[in-house]
Enzyme design. Structure first.
Site, short mmCIF file in Angstrom:
data_model
loop_
_atom_site.label_atom_id
_atom_site.label_comp_id
_atom_site.label_asym_id
_atom_site.label_seq_id
_atom_site.Cartn_x
_atom_site.Cartn_y
_atom_site.Cartn_z
N ASP A 78 0.80 -1.22 0.00
CA ASP A 78 0.00 0.00 0.00
C ASP A 78 0.83 1.28 0.00
O ASP A 78 1.96 1.30 0.49
CB ASP A 78 -0.89 0.04 1.25
CG ASP A 78 -2.11 -0.84 1.12
OD1 ASP A 78 -2.12 -1.75 0.28
OD2 ASP A 78 -3.07 -0.62 1.90
N ASP A 79 0.20 2.34 -0.53
CA ASP A 79 0.55 3.74 -0.33
C ASP A 79 1.55 4.32 -1.32
O ASP A 79 1.79 5.53 -1.32
CB ASP A 79 1.07 4.02 1.09
CG ASP A 79 0.03 3.73 2.16
OD1 ASP A 79 -1.11 3.36 1.79
OD2 ASP A 79 0.35 3.86 3.34
N HIS A 129 -6.22 3.17 -4.28
CA HIS A 129 -6.18 3.40 -2.84
C HIS A 129 -6.56 4.84 -2.51
O HIS A 129 -6.12 5.39 -1.51
CB HIS A 129 -4.77 3.08 -2.30
CG HIS A 129 -4.70 2.81 -0.84
ND1 HIS A 129 -5.69 2.17 -0.13
CD2 HIS A 129 -3.72 3.07 0.07
CE1 HIS A 129 -5.33 2.05 1.14
NE2 HIS A 129 -4.15 2.62 1.29
N HIS A 133 -5.62 9.27 0.53
CA HIS A 133 -5.50 8.38 1.69
C HIS A 133 -6.19 8.97 2.91
O HIS A 133 -5.64 9.00 4.02
CB HIS A 133 -4.03 8.07 2.00
CG HIS A 133 -3.85 6.83 2.82
ND1 HIS A 133 -4.05 6.81 4.18
CD2 HIS A 133 -3.50 5.56 2.49
CE1 HIS A 133 -3.82 5.60 4.65
NE2 HIS A 133 -3.49 4.82 3.64
N HIS A 225 3.56 -2.01 3.27
CA HIS A 225 3.60 -0.65 2.71
C HIS A 225 4.94 -0.39 2.01
O HIS A 225 5.97 -0.87 2.47
CB HIS A 225 3.40 0.39 3.82
CG HIS A 225 2.07 0.32 4.49
ND1 HIS A 225 1.80 -0.58 5.50
CD2 HIS A 225 0.93 1.03 4.30
CE1 HIS A 225 0.55 -0.42 5.90
NE2 HIS A 225 0.00 0.55 5.19
#
Length: 257
Positions: A78-79, A129, A133, A225
């Site tokens: 993620d991210d 995503h 965020h 991440h």
């Protein structure tokens, strides 16, 4: 699903960038009809990556299962993408022959299209995503949720050179019935997780590995991440976890669609 609380300063910068992107997009809308069909209004700033007629809808339920069956494991990242850490994660995945799902923040994808293309070229899958965020998305209006999801879809698709995200993961698990339905209508299966490695908190490589081993019986989808700060512990944890899981008879796949 737990909501991440550490390192929000980085996301404040992302949010600021996202707001700038949104302002630049004023007046561009290809989604009004679809948003109306879903029971919500969408700001004119929102642009979908493709018209609804070009997209095959998927199930609205949050998926955790692996397409490799009972011994399948889904690695999700993620991210990112991040210019320092995403290449290192890609190197480790390539070393062990593992494919993963990269849940990308829209502004990060827009800033680093070369990395998005590298992820795709290596055979990994893309996941929306959101733009900024925002882990409180489930408390925001349907118009705001739509903008976050659809703008990120467009940013990721453009950065990839035309490859669309196949999943949508709400930041911090902040799904709503509306956001799940909207994502599914765009061909993006809502994606959850079973094992939160807590790598975002940088607890140490050993702690990340121990969390995977302890919680894997909860389900096959692991959360890591590749952005938001120093991810060296994540890289090293993957280097240890991937061969260990293979030795235990697990196989790596993608979340079912």
């Amino acid at each position: 699903m737990a909501r991440h609380s550490g390192g929000r300063g980085w996301y404040g910068k992302v949010l600021g960038a996202a707001l700038g992107v949104t302002l630049l997009a004023t007046g561009a809308s290809m989604w009004t009809a679809q948003a109306g069909a879903l029971g919500g209004s969408t700001p004119k700033t929102t642009t979908a990556a493709k018209p609804a007629s070009a997209v095959k809808p998927v199930a609205v339920t949050i998926v955790h299962a692996s397409d490799k069956g009972a011994r399948g494991v889904n690695i999700t990242i993620d991210d990112g993408p991040d210019p320092e850490w995403t290449p290192q994660v890609l190197d480790v995945l390539r070393e062990f022959g593992v494919k993963a799902t990269f849940c990308m923040v829209g502004t990060q994808a827009e800033a680093h299209p070369d990395l998005v293309k590298k992820v795709v070229a290596a055979g990994h899958r893309l996941c929306d995503h959101s733009v900024s965020h925002d882990t409180t998305m489930d408390k925001k209006s349907e118009a705001y949720q739509s903008q976050e999801i659809l703008d990120a879809e467009r940013m990721i698709t453009e950065a990839s050179g035309g490859v669309r995200p196949m999943y949508y993961r709400a930041p911090g698990g902040a799904f709503t019935p509306y956001s799940r339905k909207l994502a599914a209508s765009r061909g993006m299966r809502p994606l959850g997780w079973n094992v939160d490695t807590k790598d975002f908190e940088r607890p140490g490589t050993d702690a990340i590995v121990a969390t995977v081993e302890r919680e894997l019986p909860n389900g096959p989808t692991l959360l890591f991440h590749d952005a938001g700060g120093d991810r060296s512990q994540t890289v090293e944890a993957l280097r240890q976890v991937l061969p260990r899981l293979k030795e235990q008879g697990y196989v790596f796949g993608f979340p079912v669609r």
